[in-house]
Design an enzyme around this catalytic site. Structure first.
Site, PDB file in Angstrom:
ATOM      1  N   CYS A 134     -36.196  -9.461 -79.355  1.00 60.91           N
ATOM      2  CA  CYS A 134     -37.426  -9.261 -78.581  1.00 60.91           C
ATOM      3  C   CYS A 134     -37.989  -7.883 -78.922  1.00 60.91           C
ATOM      4  CB  CYS A 134     -37.119  -9.453 -77.100  1.00 60.91           C
ATOM      5  SG  CYS A 134     -38.476  -9.235 -75.939  1.00 60.91           S
ATOM      6  N   ASP A 189     -43.801 -18.841 -80.428  1.00 64.40           N
ATOM      7  CA  ASP A 189     -43.706 -17.493 -79.866  1.00 64.40           C
ATOM      8  C   ASP A 189     -45.100 -16.918 -79.662  1.00 64.40           C
ATOM      9  OD1 ASP A 189     -43.087 -14.918 -79.119  1.00 64.40           O
ATOM     10  OD2 ASP A 189     -41.541 -14.657 -80.650  1.00 64.40           O
ATOM     11  N   HIS A 221     -39.617 -17.878 -78.038  1.00 68.26           N
ATOM     12  CA  HIS A 221     -39.310 -16.460 -77.885  1.00 68.26           C
ATOM     13  C   HIS A 221     -38.078 -16.310 -76.987  1.00 68.26           C
ATOM     14  CE1 HIS A 221     -40.291 -12.172 -77.792  1.00 68.26           C
ATOM     15  NE2 HIS A 221     -39.904 -12.204 -76.528  1.00 68.26           N
TER      16      HIS A 221
END
Length: 251
Positions: A134, A189, A221
């Site tokens: 991330c 994502d 994601h």
């Protein structure tokens, strides 16, 4: 399975003390050093388990609480499992903290993390590997660019905003990187749309960076994080294969 020892450690930085988790094979060593950058949810049991898995493969792994300026981990009151309905409320807490960690502050901290690893008796004197998730994917790239002579391999998974049109976008640092890179993107994502994936790949290629970028089909994601609803077991295992292959060749 290799037995692993995990401990809590404190890392001095120019701005205070970063609490961190350290994992390494038990009873042997030293081992190549790996810096693991957390996702926005922070240092928590799931990331410690990921560090333990890396350590079992023969590495000394440091997972710093990059939000240490706001307090020791855990900073946020997270459920054991984060589902889709909980994310908006959680991110109301998290985003101001994320936004407070500027690239300048993060790279000042990175120097402290790398120095701590270099000084640790649990690590070898060779180059360091980095993996980030991330927001940690961007931190991995920035660290490889900021400290190119210390980082031999860097990986990032489901990274967000890696190649924006902003003046401080991470991809603009590509020409400073000496490390070999691997980035695993999620095809679902919102934080890294196709145009950013293309821009990121182009920047690395034009800079002559040795790299592999792959798009994981059917992944969201956060696909590596087993304590969230975004977790994708197949994609997560693919990430482990790629990561261990990279570190095995470069560290």
């Amino acid at each position: 399975m290799t037995a692993v020892r995990g401990t809590s450690v404190d890392v001095p930085t120019p701005d205070g003390t970063a609490d961190a988790y350290l994992a390494h094979p038990d009873g042997t060593g030293p081992h190549p050093a790996v810096l693991l950058y957390m996702d926005a949810f922070g240092l928590r049991p799931n990331l410690k388990q990921m560090a333990d898995r890396l350590a079992a493969a023969g590495y000394t792994v440091l997972v710093p609480n990059v939000f240490y300026r706001h307090g020791r981990a855990p900073l946020f009151d997270l459920p054991d499992f984060i589902d889709v309905t909980q994310r908006p409320e959680i991110f109301q807490q998290i985003m101001p903290v994320v936004q407070s960690l500027t690239p300048e502050l993060a790279m000042r901290d990175a120097q402290a993390y790398l120095r701590w690893l270099a000084d640790s008796p649990t690590t070898t004197s060779g180059p360091v590997g980095i993996t980030g998730y991330c927001m940690g994917a961007a931190l991995a790239l920035r660290t490889a660019a900021s400290y190119p002579d210390q980082v031999a391999a860097a990986a990032g998974f489901h990274g967000g905003n890696l190649a924006t049109t902003g003046p401080d976008s991470p991809h603009l640092l590509a020409d400073r990187v000496k490390a070999e890179l691997y980035f695993g993107h999620a095809d679902q994502d919102h934080a890294l749309p196709p145009e950013q994936i293309d821009r990121f790949e182009k920047a690395l290629t034009e800079a002559g960076v040795r790299h592999v970028c792959e798009v994981y089909t059917g992944a969201q994601h956060g696909f590596t994080q087993a304590d969230t609803a975004a977790y994708n077991p197949d994609a997560a295992e693919r990430h482990w294969t790629a990561l261990l292959d990279l570190f095995g060749r470069r560290l």
